[in-house]
Enzyme design. Structure first.
Site, mmCIF file in Angstrom:
data_model
loop_
_atom_site.group_PDB
_atom_site.id
_atom_site.type_symbol
_atom_site.label_atom_id
_atom_site.label_comp_id
_atom_site.label_asym_id
_atom_site.label_seq_id
_atom_site.Cartn_x
_atom_site.Cartn_y
_atom_site.Cartn_z
ATOM 1 N N HIS A 73 -32.825 -13.703 11.918
ATOM 2 C CA HIS A 73 -33.025 -13.684 13.454
ATOM 3 C C HIS A 73 -33.825 -12.962 13.966
ATOM 4 O O HIS A 73 -34.672 -13.169 14.594
ATOM 5 C CB HIS A 73 -31.984 -14.124 14.830
ATOM 6 C CG HIS A 73 -31.419 -15.135 13.906
ATOM 7 N ND1 HIS A 73 -31.783 -16.439 13.756
ATOM 8 C CD2 HIS A 73 -29.346 -15.360 14.409
ATOM 9 C CE1 HIS A 73 -30.635 -17.221 13.733
ATOM 10 N NE2 HIS A 73 -29.625 -16.435 13.426
ATOM 11 N N ASP A 112 -28.098 -21.110 6.682
ATOM 12 C CA ASP A 112 -27.830 -20.884 7.328
ATOM 13 C C ASP A 112 -27.626 -22.108 8.349
ATOM 14 O O ASP A 112 -28.637 -22.762 8.434
ATOM 15 C CB ASP A 112 -27.974 -19.452 8.123
ATOM 16 C CG ASP A 112 -27.349 -18.977 8.997
ATOM 17 O OD1 ASP A 112 -26.426 -17.780 9.155
ATOM 18 O OD2 ASP A 112 -27.601 -19.422 10.350
ATOM 19 N N HIS A 114 -27.860 -22.054 11.884
ATOM 20 C CA HIS A 114 -29.120 -21.223 12.884
ATOM 21 C C HIS A 114 -29.864 -21.340 11.473
ATOM 22 O O HIS A 114 -30.135 -20.344 10.785
ATOM 23 C CB HIS A 114 -28.708 -20.333 13.171
ATOM 24 C CG HIS A 114 -27.003 -20.240 14.337
ATOM 25 N ND1 HIS A 114 -25.656 -19.389 13.936
ATOM 26 C CD2 HIS A 114 -26.556 -21.494 15.127
ATOM 27 C CE1 HIS A 114 -24.733 -19.802 14.042
ATOM 28 N NE2 HIS A 114 -25.388 -20.676 14.741
ATOM 29 N N ASP A 199 -22.118 -20.770 7.919
ATOM 30 C CA ASP A 199 -21.640 -21.285 8.982
ATOM 31 C C ASP A 199 -21.872 -22.567 9.668
ATOM 32 O O ASP A 199 -21.585 -22.945 10.430
ATOM 33 C CB ASP A 199 -22.463 -20.626 10.014
ATOM 34 C CG ASP A 199 -23.806 -19.838 9.752
ATOM 35 O OD1 ASP A 199 -24.553 -20.598 8.904
ATOM 36 O OD2 ASP A 199 -23.813 -18.290 11.018
#
Length: 264
Positions: A73, A112, A114, A199
């Site tokens: 991120h 991931d 996200h 995740d």
């Protein structure tokens, strides 16, 4: 250690200053910093780059860097979503600059839950890096729409595959087989970097996909085979997210098994 096109010098200096003078502190809405976070993030980049060296010098075909904090991120000018430095982006640029005769094009695949907005944006205009992400549609940070395909000379080298909330193993494996693998074969990378987040596991509290532990074996096996077909097996996995203390180790162990040729 961190190329300036990955993170600005001002950001690096300000983060070091915060670590020494203000930490522990909240540095944005989703990122907390302790006095040791700056050094830990630098060590993560150093460990990841050392793994790149090991693979590209022929000491091993593949490897997995168990590093934290995560990185995908983090953007050029700042932190986001638990991430201080973009470990995967730094590893890509390290490979290209330290091994310029061998590593010209790099595939980054991010599984991931996200969207890896930082990696996406850093390489948005770079035709030498193919960034592909499968992630939960609408989850943090709200980026990664299918229409985000890169910019200028990099148009077509960002591929985002948002998965609907509740999607599981069948969905991500179909996305890999129908989108990720064909795109990689067209691109013909010299090296593969995997942003390996766990995740999307059904146990994870921070999102709403339903991967099983074995899903990561299936994904990792496909990635290993792809690397063998395209770039003599040269591939590294870098740990990103994963916040359930059962789902995370189970998923990582499944990836390990796949990379060493063991069954799920």
């Amino acid at each position: 250690l961190v190329p300036l096109d990955i993170h600005s010098q001002n950001y690096m200096k300000s983060l070091e200053f915060l670590a020494k003078t203000k930490a522990p502190c909240q540095i944005d809405a989703s990122t907390y910093m302790t006095p040791s976070s700056f050094e830990a993030a630098l060590a993560s980049i150093g460990a990841s780059n050392a793994l790149v060296d090991a693979v590209l010098k022929g000491k091993t075909k593949t490897g997995f860097a168990l590093v934290r904090p995560p990185g995908h991120h983090a953007v050029v000018k700042g932190p986001m979503g638990f991430c201080l430095f973009n470990t995967a982006a730094a590893a890509v640029r390290y490979a290209q600059t330290q091994y310029p005769n061998d590593i010209k094009k790099v595939l980054v695949y991010d599984f991931d839950v996200h969207h890896g907005n930082g990696t996406n944006d850093i390489f948005a205009k770079d035709p030498t890096v193919l960034f592909v992400s499968t992630h939960e549609d609408g989850s943090f940070p709200g980026t990664g729409k299918i229409s985000d395909i890169g910019q200028d000379e990099g148009e077509g080298t960002n591929i985002n595959v948002p998965l609907p909330t509740g999607a599981g193993e069948k969905s991500v494996l179909e996305a890999f087989d129908l989108v990720v693998e064909p795109a990689a074969r067209r691109f013909q990378p010299d090296f593969i970097v995997v942003s390996a987040g766990y995740d999307a596991h059904w146990r994870d509290p921070l999102a709403n996909l339903n991967f099983r532990s074995r899903t990561y074996h299936y994904l990792s096996s496909r990635l290993k085979k792809l690397s063998e077909d395209l770039c003599d097996g040269k591939i590294v996995f870098l740990l990103e997210g994963g916040y359930d203390l059962t789902g995370l180790p189970e998923g990582v162990a499944e990836s390990f098994a796949a990379l060493v040729g063991e069954k799920s």
